[in-house]
Design a protein around this motif. Sequence first.
Motif, PDB file in Angstrom:
ATOM      1  N   GLU A 108      37.658  43.107  55.463  1.00  0.00           N
ATOM      2  CA  GLU A 108      37.507  44.121  55.383  1.00  0.00           C
ATOM      3  C   GLU A 108      36.336  45.080  56.145  1.00  0.00           C
ATOM      4  OE1 GLU A 108      40.040  44.827  53.161  1.00  0.00           O
ATOM      5  OE2 GLU A 108      39.989  43.347  52.055  1.00  0.00           O
ATOM      6  N   PHE A 109      37.417  46.610  56.131  1.00  0.00           N
ATOM      7  CA  PHE A 109      36.226  46.971  56.847  1.00  0.00           C
ATOM      8  C   PHE A 109      35.245  47.503  56.811  1.00  0.00           C
ATOM      9  CE2 PHE A 109      41.257  48.752  58.307  1.00  0.00           C
ATOM     10  CZ  PHE A 109      40.660  48.450  60.094  1.00  0.00           C
ATOM     11  N   PHE A 110      34.417  48.255  57.033  1.00  0.00           N
ATOM     12  CA  PHE A 110      32.714  48.498  56.088  1.00  0.00           C
ATOM     13  C   PHE A 110      32.964  49.550  54.630  1.00  0.00           C
ATOM     14  CE2 PHE A 110      29.315  51.485  55.408  1.00  0.00           C
ATOM     15  CZ  PHE A 110      28.605  50.502  55.043  1.00  0.00           C
ATOM     16  N   ASP A 111      32.160  49.710  54.179  1.00  0.00           N
ATOM     17  CA  ASP A 111      32.545  50.505  53.420  1.00  0.00           C
ATOM     18  C   ASP A 111      31.206  50.336  52.223  1.00  0.00           C
ATOM     19  OD1 ASP A 111      33.588  51.846  50.643  1.00  0.00           O
ATOM     20  OD2 ASP A 111      34.759  50.787  49.963  1.00  0.00           O
ATOM     21  N   ALA A 112      30.437  51.846  51.961  1.00  0.00           N
ATOM     22  CA  ALA A 112      29.507  51.367  51.327  1.00  0.00           C
ATOM     23  C   ALA A 112      29.716  50.637  50.017  1.00  0.00           C
ATOM     24  CB  ALA A 112      28.669  52.339  51.736  1.00  0.00           C
ATOM     25  N   GLU A 113      30.802  51.391  49.298  1.00  0.00           N
ATOM     26  CA  GLU A 113      30.873  51.074  47.631  1.00  0.00           C
ATOM     27  C   GLU A 113      31.272  49.575  47.650  1.00  0.00           C
ATOM     28  OE1 GLU A 113      30.308  53.283  45.195  1.00  0.00           O
ATOM     29  OE2 GLU A 113      29.877  54.228  46.843  1.00  0.00           O
ATOM     30  N   ASP A 114      31.627  48.447  48.572  1.00  0.00           N
ATOM     31  CA  ASP A 114      32.076  47.393  48.526  1.00  0.00           C
ATOM     32  C   ASP A 114      30.517  46.865  48.210  1.00  0.00           C
ATOM     33  OD1 ASP A 114      33.553  45.215  48.371  1.00  0.00           O
ATOM     34  OD2 ASP A 114      32.985  44.527  50.505  1.00  0.00           O
ATOM     35  N   TYR A 115      29.471  47.027  48.357  1.00  0.00           N
ATOM     36  CA  TYR A 115      28.114  46.261  48.672  1.00  0.00           C
ATOM     37  C   TYR A 115      27.615  46.007  47.024  1.00  0.00           C
ATOM     38  CZ  TYR A 115      28.274  46.276  53.420  1.00  0.00           C
ATOM     39  OH  TYR A 115      28.833  45.511  54.980  1.00  0.00           O
ATOM     40  N   ILE A 116      27.089  44.919  46.972  1.00  0.00           N
ATOM     41  CA  ILE A 116      26.109  45.140  45.584  1.00  0.00           C
ATOM     42  C   ILE A 116      24.730  44.154  46.028  1.00  0.00           C
ATOM     43  CG2 ILE A 116      26.201  43.746  43.418  1.00  0.00           C
ATOM     44  CD1 ILE A 116      28.996  43.523  43.224  1.00  0.00           C
ATOM     45  N   TYR A 117      23.930  44.858  45.383  1.00  0.00           N
ATOM     46  CA  TYR A 117      22.328  44.197  46.185  1.00  0.00           C
ATOM     47  C   TYR A 117      22.075  43.691  45.230  1.00  0.00           C
ATOM     48  CZ  TYR A 117      23.676  48.158  49.937  1.00  0.00           C
ATOM     49  OH  TYR A 117      24.296  48.175  51.149  1.00  0.00           O
ATOM     50  N   GLU A 118      22.594  43.927  44.096  1.00  0.00           N
ATOM     51  CA  GLU A 118      21.145  43.096  43.006  1.00  0.00           C
ATOM     52  C   GLU A 118      21.454  41.428  43.012  1.00  0.00           C
ATOM     53  OE1 GLU A 118      23.330  45.821  42.198  1.00  0.00           O
ATOM     54  OE2 GLU A 118      21.662  47.479  42.407  1.00  0.00           O
ATOM     55  N   PRO A 119      20.570  40.483  43.288  1.00  0.00           N
ATOM     56  CA  PRO A 119      20.599  39.690  42.822  1.00  0.00           C
ATOM     57  C   PRO A 119      21.240  39.325  41.628  1.00  0.00           C
ATOM     58  CG  PRO A 119      18.647  39.726  43.441  1.00  0.00           C
ATOM     59  CD  PRO A 119      19.302  40.906  42.853  1.00  0.00           C
ATOM     60  N   TYR A 120      22.114  38.019  41.027  1.00  0.00           N
ATOM     61  CA  TYR A 120      22.192  37.013  40.281  1.00  0.00           C
ATOM     62  C   TYR A 120      20.983  36.962  39.311  1.00  0.00           C
ATOM     63  CZ  TYR A 120      27.158  36.096  42.182  1.00  0.00           C
ATOM     64  OH  TYR A 120      28.441  36.716  42.797  1.00  0.00           O
ATOM     65  N   ASN A 121      21.375  37.773  37.741  1.00  0.00           N
ATOM     66  CA  ASN A 121      19.545  37.267  37.056  1.00  0.00           C
ATOM     67  C   ASN A 121      18.100  37.680  37.641  1.00  0.00           C
ATOM     68  OD1 ASN A 121      22.341  36.836  35.105  1.00  0.00           O
ATOM     69  ND2 ASN A 121      22.029  34.955  35.898  1.00  0.00           N
TER      70      ASN A 121
END
Length: 124
Positions: A108-121
């Motif tokens: 995909e092209f860069f999209d800031a909305e595609d990022y999830i920074y929180e690690p699992y649990n």
Amino acid sequence: MAQLINLKTFTDKRGNLTVVEKVIPFDIKRIFYIYGVDDSERGGHRHKKTIQAAICLKGSCTIFNDDNSKEENFVLDTPDKCLLLKPEDWHKMYDFTEDAILMVLASEFFDAEDYIYEPYNDRI
């Protein structure tokens, strides 16, 4: 889960030629590379839809991966190793050698909305 694949390499007296062909499971929309990294960690996220393929063209680095069921470290230390990262793969890159060049192919092209920074649990 992330998957390490070996890229087809042809070797003769003239050197090596490594091919990235028919092994990447997506159309490539973005290519970027990371280099000149100090002792910092890079990444620290997963995606909503982006699939990535990471190849360390020079030097080496380690990629930690957590897909919420398994944690694993992958050492990329030759340019014929390719690490496929699915969107659910929370990853960080570290232990870059001074000469490391990490190239990443993205679906995909860069999209800031595609990022999830929180690690699992919050295990990381």
